[in-house]
Design a protein around this motif. Structure first.
Motif, mmCIF file in Angstrom:
data_model
loop_
_atom_site.group_PDB
_atom_site.id
_atom_site.type_symbol
_atom_site.label_atom_id
_atom_site.label_comp_id
_atom_site.label_asym_id
_atom_site.label_seq_id
_atom_site.Cartn_x
_atom_site.Cartn_y
_atom_site.Cartn_z
ATOM 1 N N SER A 4 0.833 -1.120 -0.006
ATOM 2 C CA SER A 4 -0.095 0.035 0.035
ATOM 3 C C SER A 4 0.833 1.155 0.071
ATOM 4 O O SER A 4 0.401 2.205 -0.497
ATOM 5 N N VAL A 9 -2.048 7.523 -5.285
ATOM 6 C CA VAL A 9 -3.083 7.876 -6.029
ATOM 7 C C VAL A 9 -2.903 9.121 -6.540
ATOM 8 O O VAL A 9 -2.530 10.169 -5.943
ATOM 9 N N GLU A 23 -7.625 0.768 -3.677
ATOM 10 C CA GLU A 23 -6.185 0.817 -3.085
ATOM 11 C C GLU A 23 -5.842 -0.568 -2.519
ATOM 12 O O GLU A 23 -5.063 -1.052 -2.896
ATOM 13 N N SER A 27 -3.209 -3.195 -4.700
ATOM 14 C CA SER A 27 -2.218 -3.816 -3.939
ATOM 15 C C SER A 27 -2.044 -5.185 -3.962
ATOM 16 O O SER A 27 -1.205 -5.839 -4.234
ATOM 17 N N ALA A 77 -3.789 5.825 -10.854
ATOM 18 C CA ALA A 77 -2.768 5.891 -9.670
ATOM 19 C C ALA A 77 -1.366 4.978 -10.322
ATOM 20 O O ALA A 77 -1.413 4.833 -11.384
#
Length: 91
Positions: A4, A9, A23, A27, A77
């Motif tokens: 993470s 982002v 997210e 990940s 991202a």
């Protein structure tokens, strides 16, 4: 978790819940898979199920884009020092 921290982002238009899910999924996909097409597909499958179809996900090193997305359904991202880009949107 390490991965993470690797995710940045850049642009987001999503609810807080959706953003967190994105997210997490991005990940996880990078943790579990190496191939860009598989990573993109895993994220898409999750989002189609969780937030209704139809999601589009692009994962890669270099690409330009111009997309039309539904409101509150867009994220761009980068991963691992901007080495990889992730674009996702609902159309």
């Amino acid at each position: 978790k390490m991965s993470s921290k690797l995710l940045k982002v850049q642009v987001v238009d999503m609810s807080e819940d959706m953003r967190r899910a994105a997210e997490e999924q991005i990940s996880q996909a990078f943790d579990n898979y190496a191939r860009e097409d598989i990573i993109a597909n895993e994220i898409k499958k999750f989002f189609d199920k969780q937030f209704d179809p139809s999601w589009n996900v692009i994962v890669g090193k270099n690409f330009g884009s111009h997309v039309i997305n539904q409101t509150k359904c867009y994220m761009f991202a980068t991963y691992r020092n901007d080495e990889m880009s992730i674009l996702m949107w609902k159309s």
